[in-house]
Design a protein around this motif. Structure first.
Motif, PDB file in Angstrom:
ATOM      1  N   GLN A   1      33.637 -59.031 -32.977  1.00 33.09           N
ATOM      2  CA  GLN A   1      33.324 -58.941 -31.554  1.00 33.09           C
ATOM      3  C   GLN A   1      34.317 -58.047 -30.809  1.00 33.09           C
ATOM      4  OE1 GLN A   1      32.158 -62.673 -29.480  1.00 33.09           O
ATOM      5  NE2 GLN A   1      32.513 -63.669 -31.455  1.00 33.09           N
TER       6      GLN A   1
ATOM      7  N   GLU B   1      29.213 -60.131 -37.533  1.00 32.47           N
ATOM      8  CA  GLU B   1      29.252 -59.747 -36.119  1.00 32.47           C
ATOM      9  C   GLU B   1      30.075 -60.733 -35.301  1.00 32.47           C
ATOM     10  OE1 GLU B   1      25.464 -58.834 -34.414  1.00 32.47           O
ATOM     11  OE2 GLU B   1      24.948 -57.376 -35.971  1.00 32.47           O
ATOM     12  N   SER B   2      30.057 -61.995 -35.707  1.00 32.82           N
ATOM     13  CA  SER B   2      30.830 -62.990 -34.964  1.00 32.82           C
ATOM     14  C   SER B   2      32.323 -62.737 -35.082  1.00 32.82           C
ATOM     15  CB  SER B   2      30.498 -64.400 -35.475  1.00 32.82           C
ATOM     16  OG  SER B   2      31.102 -64.663 -36.730  1.00 32.82           O
TER      17      SER B   2
ATOM     18  N   TRP C   1      30.546 -58.161 -25.990  1.00 28.79           N
ATOM     19  CA  TRP C   1      30.989 -58.736 -27.262  1.00 28.79           C
ATOM     20  C   TRP C   1      30.569 -57.929 -28.492  1.00 28.79           C
ATOM     21  CZ3 TRP C   1      28.499 -63.786 -25.226  1.00 28.79           C
ATOM     22  CH2 TRP C   1      29.275 -64.301 -24.183  1.00 28.79           C
ATOM     23  N   VAL C   2      29.769 -56.912 -28.321  1.00 30.44           N
ATOM     24  CA  VAL C   2      29.313 -56.104 -29.458  1.00 30.44           C
ATOM     25  C   VAL C   2      29.570 -54.629 -29.165  1.00 30.44           C
ATOM     26  CG1 VAL C   2      27.565 -57.756 -30.210  1.00 30.44           C
ATOM     27  CG2 VAL C   2      26.959 -56.006 -28.520  1.00 30.44           C
TER      28      VAL C   2
ATOM     29  N   PHE D   1      28.143 -68.314 -32.756  1.00 28.01           N
ATOM     30  CA  PHE D   1      27.580 -66.961 -32.664  1.00 28.01           C
ATOM     31  C   PHE D   1      26.312 -66.793 -33.504  1.00 28.01           C
ATOM     32  CE2 PHE D   1      28.411 -62.482 -31.476  1.00 28.01           C
ATOM     33  CZ  PHE D   1      27.511 -61.846 -32.315  1.00 28.01           C
TER      34      PHE D   1
ATOM     35  N   TYR E   1      35.092 -64.067 -25.427  1.00 25.08           N
ATOM     36  CA  TYR E   1      34.358 -63.836 -26.674  1.00 25.08           C
ATOM     37  C   TYR E   1      33.546 -65.087 -26.971  1.00 25.08           C
ATOM     38  CZ  TYR E   1      38.144 -66.549 -28.890  1.00 25.08           C
ATOM     39  OH  TYR E   1      39.059 -67.528 -29.229  1.00 25.08           O
TER      40      TYR E   1
END
Length: 264
Positions: free
Chosen positions: A184, A180-181, A45-46, A164, A158
């Motif tokens: 992703q 960041e949420s 996810w990152v 998140f 996700y």
């Protein structure tokens, strides 16, 4: 003649003493040089940008640091991407991973130039195991929340942006966590359930970081992984799953410890 003989004897003795001292000094030197190559692997996810605080510390301290950008399309693809970066290193290398990246380095760490593994709030399955099944045995906080992990029609996952910040990144600024949420990298669901075909931690030294307030991976599961692997364990109290971003000094310290003690 006696004087000359005495002088010669003195010179011979001095040479002998100097030679012995030099040999002793040589024996006292470390049997190996600290490893200078570090490869960092991100999780699901990152992307690799989260490693920047750790990267900055390591490069300032003289390490050659490379990052792997995994496609997150399959475990095989992610392992191949990691092996590709490992092949570019010019010598012994410490391989570091966060979260799902732990499964990736568990396989990719079989590369001959990898001399140590560092797991940062990461999975470390054995051959034939997969992190999804192991996670069900010791579920994390997030996995027990309905609708926290979302899935697309074509099989990509996700983390729900609404959870998140508190689940993945509780110790980052809210502004950063929200960003960041929404940035992703959607991750193929199958990466979590693909069994390991190799387990590098069975033959290579490892270091493990437990993020004590991790909601994504149960901290007890992290402890269990590292105890089984006989890893050198560091527990960081209060750290979220984003420990590599929020506590870069502590994380970099563990990586440097691995570089200094692995047999390069």
């Amino acid at each position: 003649m006696n004087l000359m003989s005495s002088a010669a004897s003195a010179l011979a003795m001095s040479a002998c003493l100097l030679g012995s001292t030099g040999a002793m000094a040589q024996d006292a030197q470390p049997t190996h040089r600290p490893v200078k190559n570090i490869v960092l692997v991100h999780g699901a996810w990152v992307d690799g940008s989260g490693w920047k605080p750790v990267y900055d510390i390591l490069t300032k301290d003289g390490y050659h640091v490379s990052l792997v950008e995994e496609p997150l399309t399959s475990l095989e693809d992610d392992v191949a991407a990691t092996r590709r970066v490992l092949a570019l290193q010019d010598g012994p290398t410490i391989l570091v991973a966060h979260s799902y990246g732990g499964s990736v380095i568990t396989e990719a760490g079989e590369a001959p130039n990898v001399v140590g593994l560092v797991y940062v709030a990461a999975h470390a399955p054995a051959v034939g195991e997969d992190e999804s099944a192991l996670g069900k045995g010791m579920p994390g906080y997030t996995s027990k929340q309905p609708d926290a992990i979302k899935k697309t029609d074509d099989g990509y996952t996700y983390l729900n942006p609404s959870v998140f910040p508190q689940d993945f990144a509780a110790d980052l600024s809210h502004k950063q966590a929200v960003f960041e949420s929404h940035s992703q990298i959607l991750t193929a669901a199958k990466v979590f359930s693909t069994p390991m075909s190799a387990a590098a931690w069975t033959t290579k030294p490892s270091w493990g970081i437990v993020a004590a307030d991790d909601r994504i991976i149960n901290p007890d599961l992290e402890r269990w992984y590292y105890a089984r692997a006989h890893s050198h364990v560091t527990v960081i109290p209060g750290a979220s799953h984003s420990v590599y971003e929020s506590r870069p000094k502590e994380v970099a310290k563990v990586i440097e410890d691995a570089a200094q003690h692995a047999q390069g």
